[in-house]
Design an enzyme around this catalytic site. Structure first.
Site, PDB file in Angstrom:
ATOM      1  N   SER A  37       0.705  -1.117  -0.026  1.00  0.00           N
ATOM      2  CA  SER A  37       0.249  -0.309   0.177  1.00  0.00           C
ATOM      3  C   SER A  37       0.614   1.000   0.088  1.00  0.00           C
ATOM      4  O   SER A  37       2.187   1.490   0.557  1.00  0.00           O
ATOM      5  CB  SER A  37      -1.220  -0.001   1.291  1.00  0.00           C
ATOM      6  OG  SER A  37      -1.861  -0.643   1.310  1.00  0.00           O
ATOM      7  N   GLN A  38      -0.006   2.381  -0.694  1.00  0.00           N
ATOM      8  CA  GLN A  38       1.205   3.529  -0.467  1.00  0.00           C
ATOM      9  C   GLN A  38       0.937   4.121   0.924  1.00  0.00           C
ATOM     10  O   GLN A  38       0.166   4.335   1.944  1.00  0.00           O
ATOM     11  CB  GLN A  38      -0.305   5.129  -0.814  1.00  0.00           C
ATOM     12  CG  GLN A  38      -0.078   6.193  -1.401  1.00  0.00           C
ATOM     13  CD  GLN A  38      -1.171   7.050  -1.960  1.00  0.00           C
ATOM     14  OE1 GLN A  38      -2.130   6.261  -1.985  1.00  0.00           O
ATOM     15  NE2 GLN A  38      -0.400   8.095  -2.263  1.00  0.00           N
TER      16      GLN A  38
END
Length: 185
Positions: A37-38
């Site tokens: 994930s970011q």
């Protein structure tokens, strides 16, 4: 939060061919159609989760093991973190990455097909979900302990679920995109 990110940088949880992009503030592929994930999103989710030392935490969709390692850092050796992942190759990848962090109070296990979370070890103080369901899964809400918090991106909206006695409350905290939450391969 910053100390957890400094202690366990994203680069150590990416496949070799993606490590050069570790500083990129966006999702990166880790295999099997899944992503790491970011970082900004992970930070926002962990802030909503409000993890404290000594807590028992469930990390659903542990993938590369990065969020599991961050959560383990936040709960410390008095706590416990169970990461759960559906893809066997990612369980192996994530578990190896997590093992390298030297936090034996955290582990990653293979998800049981058709089962969300790890109900046999419930209740949990905190539950983090890094995949997107179309509706709030009651299976996960049921695993939340008294005073617990669940952070999950439902239909693209970051949702915080809290349990106080029999009262379950939801609040919404912005729009996000995640891979779909699945219960079977």
């Amino acid at each position: 939060m910053g100390r957890a990110f400094a202690a366990f940088p994203r680069i150590g949880f990416l496949p070799g061919d993606e490590r050069r992009r570790a500083a990129y503030d966006g999702p990166l592929p880790i295999g099997e159609g899944q992503t790491n994930s970011q970082p900004r999103t992970v930070d926002a989710m962990l802030r909503l989760l409000e993890v404290a030392p000594g807590m028992r935490v469930l990390d659903v969709g542990s993938g590369s093991g990065w969020t599991t390692a961050l959560l383990a850092h936040l709960v410390g050796p008095q706590g416990e973190v169970i990461g759960v992942e559906l893809e066997p190759s990612l369980v192996a990848f994530g578990a190896a990455n997590l093992s390298a962090t030297g936090q034996p109070w955290a582990r990653i296990v293979l998800a049981v097909p058709g089962v969300l979370g790890v109900p046999e070890y419930a209740p949990y103080d905190r539950i983090l979900v890094s995949a997107e369901p179309s509706t709030l899964p009651s299976q996960l809400v049921d695993q939340l302990g008294e005073g617990g918090r669940l952070v999950i991106p439902v239909r693209g909206t970051m949702t915080l679920v809290t349990r106080n006695g029999t009262a379950i409350r939801e609040s919404h905290h912005g729009s996000y995109r995640f891979v779909p939450l699945r219960t079977s391969r």
